[in-house]
Design a protein around this motif. Structure first.
Motif, mmCIF file in Angstrom:
data_model
loop_
_atom_site.group_PDB
_atom_site.id
_atom_site.type_symbol
_atom_site.label_atom_id
_atom_site.label_comp_id
_atom_site.label_asym_id
_atom_site.label_seq_id
_atom_site.Cartn_x
_atom_site.Cartn_y
_atom_site.Cartn_z
ATOM 1 N N PHE A 127 -4.379 16.189 16.351
ATOM 2 C CA PHE A 127 -3.207 15.494 16.641
ATOM 3 C C PHE A 127 -2.092 15.628 15.494
ATOM 4 O O PHE A 127 -2.320 15.942 14.305
ATOM 5 C CB PHE A 127 -3.653 13.690 16.569
ATOM 6 N N HIS A 128 -0.963 15.930 16.030
ATOM 7 C CA HIS A 128 0.588 15.953 15.291
ATOM 8 C C HIS A 128 1.586 15.703 15.803
ATOM 9 O O HIS A 128 1.675 14.946 16.998
ATOM 10 C CB HIS A 128 0.329 17.544 15.070
ATOM 11 N N LEU A 189 -11.288 18.943 15.768
ATOM 12 C CA LEU A 189 -10.639 17.661 16.187
ATOM 13 C C LEU A 189 -10.097 16.640 15.059
ATOM 14 O O LEU A 189 -10.820 16.712 13.845
ATOM 15 C CB LEU A 189 -11.602 17.013 17.001
ATOM 16 N N THR A 190 -9.285 15.802 15.463
ATOM 17 C CA THR A 190 -8.735 15.170 14.366
ATOM 18 C C THR A 190 -9.683 13.817 14.186
ATOM 19 O O THR A 190 -10.264 13.141 15.252
ATOM 20 C CB THR A 190 -7.398 14.400 14.789
ATOM 21 N N ALA A 191 -10.187 13.788 13.086
ATOM 22 C CA ALA A 191 -11.175 12.616 13.030
ATOM 23 C C ALA A 191 -10.464 11.107 13.246
ATOM 24 O O ALA A 191 -9.316 10.964 12.979
ATOM 25 C CB ALA A 191 -12.006 12.516 11.310
ATOM 26 N N GLU A 192 -11.041 10.192 13.593
ATOM 27 C CA GLU A 192 -10.603 9.054 13.964
ATOM 28 C C GLU A 192 -9.964 8.335 12.584
ATOM 29 O O GLU A 192 -8.812 7.756 12.582
ATOM 30 C CB GLU A 192 -11.440 8.100 14.456
ATOM 31 N N GLU A 193 -10.703 8.655 11.451
ATOM 32 C CA GLU A 193 -10.383 8.007 10.320
ATOM 33 C C GLU A 193 -8.851 8.634 9.853
ATOM 34 O O GLU A 193 -8.010 7.784 9.378
ATOM 35 C CB GLU A 193 -11.346 8.354 9.208
ATOM 36 N N ARG A 196 -6.454 6.416 11.683
ATOM 37 C CA ARG A 196 -6.347 4.939 10.995
ATOM 38 C C ARG A 196 -5.549 4.938 9.835
ATOM 39 O O ARG A 196 -4.895 4.068 9.521
ATOM 40 C CB ARG A 196 -7.719 4.399 10.927
ATOM 41 N N LYS A 197 -5.578 5.876 9.047
ATOM 42 C CA LYS A 197 -5.106 5.949 7.723
ATOM 43 C C LYS A 197 -3.448 5.966 7.802
ATOM 44 O O LYS A 197 -2.810 5.385 6.818
ATOM 45 C CB LYS A 197 -5.385 7.114 6.731
ATOM 46 N N VAL A 198 -2.963 6.512 9.067
ATOM 47 C CA VAL A 198 -1.494 6.465 9.154
ATOM 48 C C VAL A 198 -1.204 5.401 10.084
ATOM 49 O O VAL A 198 0.070 5.201 10.749
ATOM 50 C CB VAL A 198 -0.989 7.804 9.705
ATOM 51 N N PRO A 202 -7.266 4.672 17.507
ATOM 52 C CA PRO A 202 -7.672 5.851 18.354
ATOM 53 C C PRO A 202 -7.865 5.000 19.574
ATOM 54 O O PRO A 202 -7.744 5.700 20.539
ATOM 55 C CB PRO A 202 -9.043 6.096 17.664
ATOM 56 N N ALA A 203 -8.203 3.843 19.758
ATOM 57 C CA ALA A 203 -8.322 3.300 21.215
ATOM 58 C C ALA A 203 -7.135 3.193 22.009
ATOM 59 O O ALA A 203 -7.275 3.064 23.150
ATOM 60 C CB ALA A 203 -9.035 1.784 20.887
#
Length: 290
Positions: A127-128, A189-193, A196-198, A202-203
């Protein structure tokens, strides 16, 4: 043919959510021709043993030494060798769709084909936000002035790595996701964490399942990514990124005053910063995906 209602609804969704989908932007015989020409661009890319550049034309190649078979992962500015795509990039439906967002004087800053062939294990994108790929000093408020479109050449599903977007993320500013480099962008893959940090849940991620001929739009600040192709079927995706002409001197003209403009005799500076110093033709054997 794109209807006025489709264009209006796409503009409204894009402004609110940072993305939109137009169903059957291309269909019927036109879709058959587009698929044929996409295959022709891929076949041209396979002629090269490694990543190749000539001006803005660029094929990114995975050689046989990596996955046992040669693959073309991306092609850039193939309009220089394909007359069909040179005309298609500036067809009237693009103008009808874009003018409600960036007006009738439009330059094209990027043209790409992305493939996700089965067997090539580097076909995911973390993700970017696409703002990372723009030289902001060369534009005036580039994020608001740019719209990127992606046309499904093949059916796009979660299984074969369809585009996934985060609605509303264009309102969060630049978040710095996956900023390590191009190779890192296409690894894992982008970790869900990380999300969340930004401030992203993810849902809320929406997979854009597209039929051939469906078109997606998104902005430079829209958070998006995709998974690798886990199916046995390729996923070709044609991208065109357009910018309001009065915000930059970069890009090839697509429409001037609403009139379609063909490519000139020589390429214009778009994203490749060394266009005039190192135009090629040349090969690059750097393993950027490792």
């Amino acid at each position: 043919m794109l209807t006025d209602r489709q264009a209006r609804e796409a503009v409204e969704q894009y402004r609110e959510e940072g993305y939109a989908v137009v169903r059957q932007f291309v269909d019927g015989d036109e879709m058959i021709r587009l698929k044929k020409e996409t295959d022709a661009v891929y076949a041209e890319g396979l002629k090269h043993h490694a990543t190749f550049r000539h001006g803005n034309l660029n094929f990114q190649i995975l050689p046989e030494s990596d996955f046992g078979q040669r693959y073309v992962l991306q092609a850039y500015w193939f309009s220089w060798i394909n007359s069909y795509f040179e005309e298609f990039r500036r067809n009237p439906d693009y103008l009808k769709l874009l003018e409600g967002l960036i007006g009738r004087d439009i330059r094209q800053i990027a043209q790409q084909l992305h493939w996700k062939p089965p067997g090539a294990n580097v076909t995911g994108y973390r993700f970017h936000q696409d703002l990372r790929f723009r030289n902001q000093a060369a534009f005036d408020n580039v994020a608001d002035a740019t719209v990127t479109t992606g046309l499904a050449v093949d059916r796009a599903t979660l299984d074969n790595g369809c585009l996934q977007v985060v609605p509303g993320s264009h309102k969060l500013g630049y978040l710095g996701l996956s900023d390590e480099g191009t190779g890192e962008l296409m690894k894992g893959l982008t970790a869900e964490e990380e999300l969340r940090k930004v401030g992203i849940d993810p849902a809320t991620i929406v997979p854009l399942v597209l039929e051939p001929g469906d078109l997606a739009l998104w902005g430079l600040l829209t958070v998006h990514g995709s998974s690798p192709n886990k199916s046995q079927h390729d996923r070709a995706f044609a991208l065109s990124s357009y910018v309001r002409a009065d915000t930059t001197q970069r890009g090839e003209w697509a429409f001037r005053g609403g009139v379609s403009v063909p490519l000139g005799k020589t390429p214009a500076l778009c994203k490749y910063e060394k266009l005039f110093e190192e135009p090629g033709p040349m090969y690059d054997t750097t393993a950027w995906w490792k």
